[in-house]
Design a protein around this motif. Structure first.
Motif, mmCIF file in Angstrom:
data_model
loop_
_atom_site.group_PDB
_atom_site.id
_atom_site.type_symbol
_atom_site.label_atom_id
_atom_site.label_comp_id
_atom_site.label_asym_id
_atom_site.label_seq_id
_atom_site.Cartn_x
_atom_site.Cartn_y
_atom_site.Cartn_z
ATOM 1 N N LEU A 12 0.839 -1.214 0.000
ATOM 2 C CA LEU A 12 0.000 0.000 0.000
ATOM 3 C C LEU A 12 0.868 1.256 0.000
ATOM 4 C CD1 LEU A 12 -2.862 -1.100 2.404
ATOM 5 C CD2 LEU A 12 -2.968 -0.772 -0.082
ATOM 6 N N GLN A 13 1.991 1.185 0.712
ATOM 7 C CA GLN A 13 2.897 2.335 0.772
ATOM 8 C C GLN A 13 3.510 2.624 -0.605
ATOM 9 O OE1 GLN A 13 6.145 1.818 3.485
ATOM 10 N NE2 GLN A 13 5.190 3.229 4.932
ATOM 11 N N VAL A 14 3.942 1.567 -1.292
ATOM 12 C CA VAL A 14 4.628 1.750 -2.580
ATOM 13 C C VAL A 14 3.635 2.086 -3.691
ATOM 14 C CG1 VAL A 14 5.998 0.571 -4.368
ATOM 15 C CG2 VAL A 14 6.614 0.315 -1.972
ATOM 16 N N PHE A 15 2.488 1.401 -3.720
ATOM 17 C CA PHE A 15 1.576 1.583 -4.856
ATOM 18 C C PHE A 15 0.325 2.395 -4.516
ATOM 19 C CE2 PHE A 15 3.710 -2.505 -5.973
ATOM 20 C CZ PHE A 15 4.403 -2.019 -7.065
ATOM 21 N N GLY A 16 0.000 2.528 -3.225
ATOM 22 C CA GLY A 16 -1.243 3.204 -2.855
ATOM 23 C C GLY A 16 -2.413 2.525 -3.541
ATOM 24 N N GLN A 17 -3.274 3.305 -4.159
ATOM 25 C CA GLN A 17 -4.439 2.714 -4.819
ATOM 26 C C GLN A 17 -4.181 2.498 -6.311
ATOM 27 O OE1 GLN A 17 -7.007 1.558 -3.103
ATOM 28 N NE2 GLN A 17 -5.979 2.305 -1.258
ATOM 29 N N SER A 18 -2.951 2.888 -6.781
ATOM 30 C CA SER A 18 -2.716 2.776 -8.230
ATOM 31 C C SER A 18 -2.250 1.370 -8.606
ATOM 32 C CB SER A 18 -1.705 3.820 -8.695
ATOM 33 O OG SER A 18 -0.562 3.730 -7.898
ATOM 34 N N LYS A 19 -2.269 1.115 -9.900
ATOM 35 C CA LYS A 19 -1.885 -0.203 -10.410
ATOM 36 C C LYS A 19 -0.390 -0.451 -10.211
ATOM 37 C CE LYS A 19 -4.133 -1.956 -14.526
ATOM 38 N NZ LYS A 19 -4.196 -1.731 -15.976
ATOM 39 N N PRO A 20 0.028 -1.683 -9.844
ATOM 40 C CA PRO A 20 1.464 -1.965 -9.695
ATOM 41 C C PRO A 20 2.223 -1.742 -11.004
ATOM 42 C CG PRO A 20 0.148 -3.774 -8.826
ATOM 43 C CD PRO A 20 -0.796 -2.857 -9.531
ATOM 44 N N THR A 21 3.483 -1.271 -10.888
ATOM 45 C CA THR A 21 4.341 -1.108 -12.063
ATOM 46 C C THR A 21 5.596 -1.953 -11.862
ATOM 47 O OG1 THR A 21 5.466 0.729 -10.993
ATOM 48 C CG2 THR A 21 3.631 1.290 -12.466
ATOM 49 N N PHE A 22 6.327 -2.229 -12.939
ATOM 50 C CA PHE A 22 7.551 -3.024 -12.820
ATOM 51 C C PHE A 22 8.591 -2.318 -11.955
ATOM 52 C CE2 PHE A 22 6.150 -5.464 -16.590
ATOM 53 C CZ PHE A 22 6.274 -6.722 -16.011
ATOM 54 N N GLU A 23 8.721 -0.984 -12.122
ATOM 55 C CA GLU A 23 9.711 -0.230 -11.336
ATOM 56 C C GLU A 23 9.366 -0.347 -9.850
ATOM 57 O OE1 GLU A 23 7.807 2.050 -13.872
ATOM 58 O OE2 GLU A 23 8.833 0.408 -14.893
ATOM 59 N N GLY A 24 8.087 -0.247 -9.565
ATOM 60 C CA GLY A 24 7.634 -0.304 -8.174
ATOM 61 C C GLY A 24 7.963 -1.635 -7.526
ATOM 62 N N LEU A 25 7.898 -2.727 -8.298
ATOM 63 C CA LEU A 25 8.122 -4.062 -7.736
ATOM 64 C C LEU A 25 9.489 -4.161 -7.071
ATOM 65 C CD1 LEU A 25 6.646 -6.452 -10.464
ATOM 66 C CD2 LEU A 25 5.616 -5.743 -8.310
ATOM 67 N N SER A 26 10.506 -3.488 -7.671
ATOM 68 C CA SER A 26 11.858 -3.594 -7.119
ATOM 69 C C SER A 26 11.969 -2.837 -5.796
ATOM 70 C CB SER A 26 12.881 -3.085 -8.127
ATOM 71 O OG SER A 26 12.611 -1.729 -8.386
ATOM 72 N N ARG A 27 10.963 -2.026 -5.468
ATOM 73 C CA ARG A 27 11.007 -1.316 -4.189
ATOM 74 C C ARG A 27 10.314 -2.094 -3.069
ATOM 75 N NH1 ARG A 27 8.307 3.696 -4.812
ATOM 76 N NH2 ARG A 27 7.996 3.424 -7.049
ATOM 77 N N LEU A 28 9.787 -3.261 -3.389
ATOM 78 C CA LEU A 28 9.101 -4.064 -2.369
ATOM 79 C C LEU A 28 10.121 -4.921 -1.599
ATOM 80 C CD1 LEU A 28 5.980 -5.266 -4.410
ATOM 81 C CD2 LEU A 28 6.068 -3.413 -2.729
ATOM 82 N N LYS A 29 10.741 -4.339 -0.582
ATOM 83 C CA LYS A 29 11.817 -5.034 0.143
ATOM 84 C C LYS A 29 11.273 -6.212 0.967
ATOM 85 C CE LYS A 29 15.384 -2.190 -0.760
ATOM 86 N NZ LYS A 29 14.694 -1.455 -1.788
ATOM 87 N N ILE A 30 10.206 -5.960 1.711
ATOM 88 C CA ILE A 30 9.667 -7.015 2.588
ATOM 89 C C ILE A 30 9.064 -8.152 1.759
ATOM 90 C CG2 ILE A 30 7.865 -7.513 4.305
ATOM 91 C CD1 ILE A 30 8.448 -4.657 5.413
ATOM 92 N N VAL A 31 8.322 -7.769 0.714
ATOM 93 C CA VAL A 31 7.709 -8.797 -0.150
ATOM 94 C C VAL A 31 8.806 -9.660 -0.776
ATOM 95 C CG1 VAL A 31 6.365 -9.165 -2.252
ATOM 96 C CG2 VAL A 31 5.613 -7.459 -0.576
ATOM 97 N N THR A 32 9.907 -9.033 -1.208
ATOM 98 C CA THR A 32 11.016 -9.794 -1.803
ATOM 99 C C THR A 32 11.622 -10.750 -0.773
ATOM 100 O OG1 THR A 32 11.484 -7.966 -3.281
ATOM 101 C CG2 THR A 32 13.236 -9.590 -3.014
ATOM 102 N N MET A 33 11.821 -10.246 0.456
ATOM 103 C CA MET A 33 12.353 -11.109 1.523
ATOM 104 C C MET A 33 11.450 -12.326 1.729
ATOM 105 S SD MET A 33 13.532 -8.343 4.394
ATOM 106 C CE MET A 33 12.962 -9.368 5.736
ATOM 107 N N ILE A 34 10.145 -12.075 1.703
ATOM 108 C CA ILE A 34 9.190 -13.171 1.919
ATOM 109 C C ILE A 34 9.298 -14.197 0.781
ATOM 110 C CG2 ILE A 34 6.717 -13.743 2.000
ATOM 111 C CD1 ILE A 34 6.369 -11.003 3.507
ATOM 112 N N PHE A 35 9.359 -13.700 -0.462
ATOM 113 C CA PHE A 35 9.506 -14.629 -1.604
ATOM 114 C C PHE A 35 10.780 -15.467 -1.467
ATOM 115 C CE2 PHE A 35 6.762 -11.882 -4.572
ATOM 116 C CZ PHE A 35 5.693 -12.756 -4.456
ATOM 117 N N TYR A 36 11.897 -14.807 -1.098
ATOM 118 C CA TYR A 36 13.162 -15.543 -0.969
ATOM 119 C C TYR A 36 13.060 -16.622 0.101
ATOM 120 C CZ TYR A 36 15.766 -12.217 -3.907
ATOM 121 O OH TYR A 36 16.231 -11.469 -4.940
#
Ligand code: HEM
Length: 163
Positions: free
Chosen positions: A88-112
């Motif tokens: 929510l912090q990175v994308f708010g209510q807007s659609k996700p973008t590829f650039e935005g995905l690389s800013r998802l630190k916690i989500v990336t940690m979870i995937f790893y």
């Protein structure tokens, strides 16, 4: 499908912009550039096999990862909250973008971490094509080697007591 598309290309119909279209286009260009004696272009059978590989390699792995991620997030609501807040912090209510995905630190940690615990590919297989030395071992030709990813991912030696 391939025959239909070849037919369509011959009739001058617009190309379909997908994986099969890309493979067929690359193959057509490749075949034109090489002389016929050393033609290394893909056969129709090869194109079918490549599509199958992408389907299994891309679809199965990703869906297994996403399924485990949902399970693990439901087991750990605290991390679920942190991931949701970050999205929510990175994308708010807007659609996700590829650039935005690389800013998802916690989500990336979870995937790893989910990839470590529940890797979609659990072993790697290799076969020696000639005698080969690996560390202190010498293997003759034709030996099958199995690398147990799942065991390495759960090794206490590498990851600590809570592996
Ligand atoms: C979480 C997702 C994924 C995981 C865990 C994963 C894992 C792997 C692993 C471990 C290999 C090596 C297999 C081996 O060398 O024996 C591999 C190869 C491959 N993957 Fe993925 N993969 C993922 C997603 C994808 C996606 C989305 C695609 C395509 C759209 C893809 C296409 C391929 C292909 C074509 C190969 C074979 C490469 C080659 O050796 O020529 N993978 N993948």
């Amino acid at each position: 499908m391939i025959e239909q598309r070849e037919h369509a290309i011959k009739n001058g119909e617009p190309k379909t912009d997908d994986l099969l279209g890309l493979l067929m286009e690359s193959n057509r260009r490749h075949a034109q550039e090489r002389d016929h004696l050393q033609d290394a272009s893909l056969t129709t059978e090869d194109v079918i096999e490549e599509c199958k590989l992408f389907y299994f390699a891309g679809q199965e792995t990703t869906s297994v990862l996403l399924t485990w991620t949902m399970i693990v997030l439901s087991m750990h609501p605290n991390w679920q909250d942190q991931a949701r807040n970050e999205v929510l912090q990175v994308f708010g209510q807007s659609k996700p973008t590829f650039e935005g995905l690389s800013r998802l630190k916690i989500v990336t940690m979870i995937f790893y971490e989910v990839l470590r615990l529940y890797p979609p590919v659990v072993i790697l297989l290799r076969q020696t094509y000639k005698e080969i030395k690996l560390g202190e071992f010498t293997f003759p030709r034709g030996v099958q080697l199995l690398l147990p990813i799942i065991l390495l991912h759960h090794s206490r030696e590498f990851w600590g007591e809570d592996a």
